[in-house]
Design an enzyme around this catalytic site. Structure first.
Site: not given
Length: 527
Positions: A119, A125, A429, A450
């Site tokens: 990102q 996110c 997040h 992630n």
């Protein structure tokens, strides 16, 4: 009150006389009385409690004494040398925790999605996590080795929708004072990068999806600070103008619709020039690709049809029966009763579509649903407070990772509910669960995909301890299919309930009228 016995008038008179005797006997010199003891009258048989004097200022003399006593201890001298030269998170990291948190799991989906996404310098996110869930369904449907959906496509339309949503909320609160908490919260972040699962679902429903190759990231999508600042300034200016018009004559108020449309056109101009013109949701695009067998294909479709295909019979069968367009959010908010339908006032993006909604459950229910999802090869979108007891370089999230007690001789003992109540923790997040290690029917650690690129963690993947999940995970997005028993069977190797994720009671909570939390409530924080 009601349980105390009444006293007779004679007894009350005797007590009053004794009180007056004590007051007359008190001879307190003003100069010898601490401020905390003045105007204090104690009535009772025991001695009054001793109150320590309270200083309202910082005493230089006391601070010097504290320092002297602190540095007498060789351990503190060693800590001083270490902590003044290093980040406490690094110097207090526990080697044993790093060794224990390995990337080995006995329940793991076979297709996690590749490549690892990034990102960059943006707060997208939640979009990345959402499309990383969607892309697994696409990859299975089209037999792909690697693939990315366009994050920028959802980002563009989210910004435009958020601008409209903000202006509508401003018009709906014109009777409120400008400095009231609700209006100030709206003005705080009209078009921030953050979002929630339901907001992503709204964008997919209204605008569809496109492959990243059709609409790649622009510079301002990858680094959004300047763009966000400009649009926020413009919208705050617009908000004040709309509030001004709303309080003028009927003829002035009649122009609000035209004025707002002009404002939206200006926001559209800014977005288009900084992000680039996006594909139309209803116009066809051509996607050319190779499948994992290196066979060439060409698909002509629209963004809406491309997204709708994920709910087709072929796609649902390819995804263990899961329709990714029907997933919903479980949250764990221990401040509120479990088994409640929660929502947040004035939080959303697309007017007229799905509000942000949560089913509040205990962590056991959330984790069992997530394990069942992973057993069925379905990745799990989740939201957490990623900065607590974590290290991005090693990719470890574990409550035992950093020993602050050792370094400072202090204990940080807030509960999850207390952290929410005091502003110590919120959802910051969103990421994706792709695996879990289960021992004796209990999860021990989780594998996390992630969206910070391959240079962090283990090629972009993190390890989350189950204890960390208990403390800092707030949300998991699950399939609405349900079991007839309260919880799916979570034992390793048992797949009898592999396509059933929540109880019917849990799913039906969504039918309740939601309890509306205020817009500033921490459970409404946008990941």
């Amino acid at each position: 009150m009601g349980s105390s016995q009444s006293k007779t008038p004679a007894a009350e008179a005797a007590i009053a006389e004794k009180l007056m005797e004590r007051i007359r006997a008190l001879e307190i010199e003003e100069s010898d009385t601490h401020e905390s003891e003045r105007d204090f009258v104690y009535v009772g048989q025991d001695e009054p409690p001793h109150y320590t004097p309270r200083s309202t200022t910082v005493s230089v003399k006391a601070a010097e004494q504290w320092e002297k006593e602190l540095l007498k201890d060789p351990k503190n001298q060693l800590a001083l040398s270490a902590l003044t030269s290093n980040d406490p998170k690094d110097i207090l990291s526990q080697w044993s925790t790093k060794v224990a948190d390995t990337q080995t799991f006995n329940v793991q989906i076979g297709l996690e999605g590749y490549p690892v996404t990034n990102q960059r310098s943006s707060g997208r996110c939640w979009i990345f996590a959402a499309v990383n869930v969607f892309r697994v369904a696409v990859m299975r449907r089209y037999n792909l080795k690697e693939f990315e959906l366009s994050q920028a496509y959802m980002y563009y339309w989210d910004k435009l929708e958020k601008a409209n949503y903000f202006l509508e909320q401003i018009l709906d609160t014109t009777e409120e004072d400008l400095d009231c908490r609700e209006v100030q919260r709206l003005l705080e972040g009209p078009v921030g990068d953050g979002g929630q699962w339901d907001m992503a679902a709204n964008l997919v429903e209204k605008y569809g999806l496109v492959p990243q190759i059709i609409y790649p990231d622009s510079s301002n999508a990858m680094s959004s600070g300047t763009m966000n600042s400009l649009i926020t300034t413009k919208l705050r200016e617009d908000a004040l103008e709309l509030r001004r018009l709303s309080k003028r004559s009927p003829s002035a108020r009649s122009t609000i619709g035209a004025v707002k449309e002009k404002m939206m056109r200006e926001i559209h101009l800014m977005l288009t020039l900084m992000l680039g013109p996006p594909p139309s949701s209803t116009k066809e695009f051509t996607w050319e690709y190779y499948d994992k067998d290196d066979k060439f294909f060409s698909l002509k479709t629209t963004p809406l049809k491309f997204a709708a295909e994920l709910s087709s019979k072929a796609s649902v069968q390819a995804n263990s029966g899961a329709d990714v367009n029907r997933l919903f959010s479980l949250v764990n908010d221990p401040r509120n009763s479990y088994g409640q339908h929660l929502s947040v006032s004035r939080l959303g993006n697309v007017i007229g579509l799905r509000p942000v909604r949560y089913v509040n459950v205990d962590m056991d229910t959330m984790k069992k649903a997530a394990i069942s999802m992973l057993r069925s090869e379905i990745p799990v979108f989740f939201g957490c407070d990623v900065g607590k007891f974590s290290n991005s370089a090693s990719g470890i999230m574990d409550t035992g990772l950093i020993d602050y007690d050792l370094g400072f001789n202090i204990h940080l003992g807030l509960s999850k509910a207390q952290r929410l109540m005091s502003g110590e923790s919120v959802m910051t997040h969103a990421m994706v669960l792709t695996a879990v290690h289960v021992v004796d029917g209990k999860p021990v650690r989780w594998r996390v995909q992630n969206s910070w690129g391959e240079r962090v963690g283990t090629k972009g993947f993190f390890v989350m301890s189950d204890k960390w999940m208990d403390e800092f995970v707030y949300q998991a997005v699950v399939d609405p299919r349900y079991t007839t028993s309260p919880f799916p069977n979570s034992s390793v190797g048992d797949k009898t309930n592999e396509s059933r994720f929540v109880s019917s009671e849990t799913r039906d909570i969504l039918k309740q009228t939601p309890r509306m939390l205020p817009v500033w409530d921490p459970i409404g924080a946008l990941a």
